[in-house]
Design a protein around this motif. Sequence first.
Motif, PDB file in Angstrom:
ATOM      1  N   MET A 110     -33.151  24.200 -25.115  1.00  0.00           N
ATOM      2  CA  MET A 110     -33.506  22.795 -24.820  1.00  0.00           C
ATOM      3  C   MET A 110     -33.689  22.583 -23.322  1.00  0.00           C
ATOM      4  O   MET A 110     -34.722  22.173 -22.866  1.00  0.00           O
ATOM      5  CB  MET A 110     -32.413  21.900 -25.393  1.00  0.00           C
ATOM      6  CG  MET A 110     -32.345  20.501 -24.851  1.00  0.00           C
ATOM      7  SD  MET A 110     -33.340  19.184 -25.528  1.00  0.00           S
ATOM      8  CE  MET A 110     -33.411  19.288 -27.238  1.00  0.00           C
ATOM      9  N   ILE A 111     -32.617  22.906 -22.534  1.00  0.00           N
ATOM     10  CA  ILE A 111     -32.688  22.750 -21.075  1.00  0.00           C
ATOM     11  C   ILE A 111     -32.487  24.106 -20.413  1.00  0.00           C
ATOM     12  O   ILE A 111     -31.561  24.845 -20.764  1.00  0.00           O
ATOM     13  CB  ILE A 111     -31.603  21.781 -20.559  1.00  0.00           C
ATOM     14  CG1 ILE A 111     -31.826  20.372 -21.112  1.00  0.00           C
ATOM     15  CG2 ILE A 111     -31.597  21.742 -19.021  1.00  0.00           C
ATOM     16  CD1 ILE A 111     -33.078  19.683 -20.594  1.00  0.00           C
ATOM     17  N   GLN A 112     -33.354  24.433 -19.488  1.00  0.00           N
ATOM     18  CA  GLN A 112     -33.173  25.635 -18.683  1.00  0.00           C
ATOM     19  C   GLN A 112     -33.377  25.278 -17.220  1.00  0.00           C
ATOM     20  O   GLN A 112     -34.354  24.630 -16.852  1.00  0.00           O
ATOM     21  CB  GLN A 112     -34.154  26.743 -19.091  1.00  0.00           C
ATOM     22  CG  GLN A 112     -34.004  27.992 -18.220  1.00  0.00           C
ATOM     23  CD  GLN A 112     -34.610  29.222 -18.852  1.00  0.00           C
ATOM     24  OE1 GLN A 112     -34.830  29.266 -20.065  1.00  0.00           O
ATOM     25  NE2 GLN A 112     -34.865  30.240 -18.042  1.00  0.00           N
ATOM     26  N   VAL A 130     -36.410  22.503 -13.407  1.00  0.00           N
ATOM     27  CA  VAL A 130     -35.732  22.166 -14.658  1.00  0.00           C
ATOM     28  C   VAL A 130     -36.782  22.171 -15.759  1.00  0.00           C
ATOM     29  O   VAL A 130     -37.826  21.520 -15.632  1.00  0.00           O
ATOM     30  CB  VAL A 130     -35.059  20.780 -14.593  1.00  0.00           C
ATOM     31  CG1 VAL A 130     -34.416  20.436 -15.938  1.00  0.00           C
ATOM     32  CG2 VAL A 130     -34.023  20.727 -13.482  1.00  0.00           C
ATOM     33  N   LEU A 131     -36.504  22.911 -16.825  1.00  0.00           N
ATOM     34  CA  LEU A 131     -37.396  22.956 -17.977  1.00  0.00           C
ATOM     35  C   LEU A 131     -36.718  22.269 -19.156  1.00  0.00           C
ATOM     36  O   LEU A 131     -35.517  22.451 -19.385  1.00  0.00           O
ATOM     37  CB  LEU A 131     -37.728  24.394 -18.365  1.00  0.00           C
ATOM     38  CG  LEU A 131     -38.346  25.291 -17.288  1.00  0.00           C
ATOM     39  CD1 LEU A 131     -38.568  26.695 -17.835  1.00  0.00           C
ATOM     40  CD2 LEU A 131     -39.642  24.712 -16.779  1.00  0.00           C
ATOM     41  N   LYS A 157     -41.879  21.911 -17.707  1.00  0.00           N
ATOM     42  CA  LYS A 157     -41.296  21.398 -16.484  1.00  0.00           C
ATOM     43  C   LYS A 157     -41.050  19.900 -16.597  1.00  0.00           C
ATOM     44  O   LYS A 157     -41.917  19.139 -17.022  1.00  0.00           O
ATOM     45  CB  LYS A 157     -42.215  21.674 -15.292  1.00  0.00           C
ATOM     46  CG  LYS A 157     -42.256  23.137 -14.856  1.00  0.00           C
ATOM     47  CD  LYS A 157     -43.079  23.300 -13.586  1.00  0.00           C
ATOM     48  CE  LYS A 157     -43.085  24.752 -13.130  1.00  0.00           C
ATOM     49  NZ  LYS A 157     -43.861  24.927 -11.866  1.00  0.00           N
ATOM     50  N   VAL A 158     -39.842  19.503 -16.188  1.00  0.00           N
ATOM     51  CA  VAL A 158     -39.497  18.087 -16.183  1.00  0.00           C
ATOM     52  C   VAL A 158     -40.234  17.356 -15.066  1.00  0.00           C
ATOM     53  O   VAL A 158     -40.732  16.249 -15.257  1.00  0.00           O
ATOM     54  CB  VAL A 158     -37.964  17.917 -16.045  1.00  0.00           C
ATOM     55  CG1 VAL A 158     -37.607  16.483 -15.692  1.00  0.00           C
ATOM     56  CG2 VAL A 158     -37.269  18.328 -17.336  1.00  0.00           C
ATOM     57  N   ALA A 159     -40.277  17.964 -13.892  1.00  0.00           N
ATOM     58  CA  ALA A 159     -40.897  17.317 -12.730  1.00  0.00           C
ATOM     59  C   ALA A 159     -42.362  17.012 -13.009  1.00  0.00           C
ATOM     60  O   ALA A 159     -43.169  17.908 -13.267  1.00  0.00           O
ATOM     61  CB  ALA A 159     -40.778  18.219 -11.500  1.00  0.00           C
ATOM     62  N   LYS A 172     -39.666  12.755 -21.980  1.00  0.00           N
ATOM     63  CA  LYS A 172     -39.154  11.383 -21.994  1.00  0.00           C
ATOM     64  C   LYS A 172     -39.128  10.797 -23.404  1.00  0.00           C
ATOM     65  O   LYS A 172     -38.352   9.870 -23.682  1.00  0.00           O
ATOM     66  CB  LYS A 172     -39.998  10.500 -21.075  1.00  0.00           C
ATOM     67  CG  LYS A 172     -39.957  10.923 -19.612  1.00  0.00           C
ATOM     68  CD  LYS A 172     -40.862  10.052 -18.752  1.00  0.00           C
ATOM     69  CE  LYS A 172     -40.866  10.514 -17.304  1.00  0.00           C
ATOM     70  NZ  LYS A 172     -41.772   9.700 -16.451  1.00  0.00           N
ATOM     71  N   ASN A 173     -39.954  11.350 -24.296  1.00  0.00           N
ATOM     72  CA  ASN A 173     -40.027  10.818 -25.649  1.00  0.00           C
ATOM     73  C   ASN A 173     -38.791  11.164 -26.481  1.00  0.00           C
ATOM     74  O   ASN A 173     -38.516  10.491 -27.478  1.00  0.00           O
ATOM     75  CB  ASN A 173     -41.274  11.352 -26.364  1.00  0.00           C
ATOM     76  CG  ASN A 173     -42.565  10.878 -25.709  1.00  0.00           C
ATOM     77  OD1 ASN A 173     -42.643   9.749 -25.241  1.00  0.00           O
ATOM     78  ND2 ASN A 173     -43.571  11.746 -25.672  1.00  0.00           N
TER      79      ASN A 173
END
Length: 246
Positions: free
Chosen positions: A1-3, A58-59, A64-66, A72-73
């Motif tokens: 989920m998050i890396q 941050v993935l 990529k989140v940035a 956001k969904n």
Amino acid sequence: MIQINDLKKVYNGVTVVNVPQLKIKAGESIGLVGNNGAGKTTLFRMILDLIRPESGEVLSNGNKVAGGEDWKNYTASYLDEGFLIDYLTPEEYLYFIGGLHEQNKPQVDEALLGLTDFFNGEILRKGKYIRDLSKGNQCKVGVGACLLQKPQLLMLDEPFANIDPSTQFRLKNILKEQNKKHGVTTIVSSHDLNHVTDVCERILLMEKGKIIKDIATSSSTLSELEEYFGVGQIASYDGVDKEENH
């Protein structure tokens, strides 16, 4: 989920977050603990793309989140009351949040029925603006808005800090239900070691911007953390203690 890869944030020449690598799997319940100034909130804000790092990335679900939008969904967060629209009533705010997620008023009302115990008769139909609520009740509004979104990832920064014991108990049950019943990935920061070890299956201990312990929660985790903070080892700890690989 998050890396997280090689993530670093610097303020006034001081490195406040330095995380070479961190992986959080979908469905995990993560507790983030540490003293004031450890970098917990800064890390939260970078995961949510509220501030940009000096380096690293941050993935979320591999993207990529940035500068991204898709994450956001399925992500909901409450950091503090500054993220609420304080000139609205709780009802107006919750209908607004529901509307952003294509929920009409009856659908929001139905969802709020599940939060009756959590709100404890202190939030809805009180004729108050959010700015006039106590910090604890503002927190209830923020958490309630998160749950309306039916997120895959739920992030809460110090949610237990200003709420009364009964609400703390109810919030812990909500977090457990979201994780166990609905498979929501939860990341909760807290100074309260009792709450975070009760709710979370994995604990990240952060100090001076680094994650210095990564612990799978067990019956001994609370006493281990209490001893760690109590004997003042943090300032001299320079390594990373991995008790379980993730």
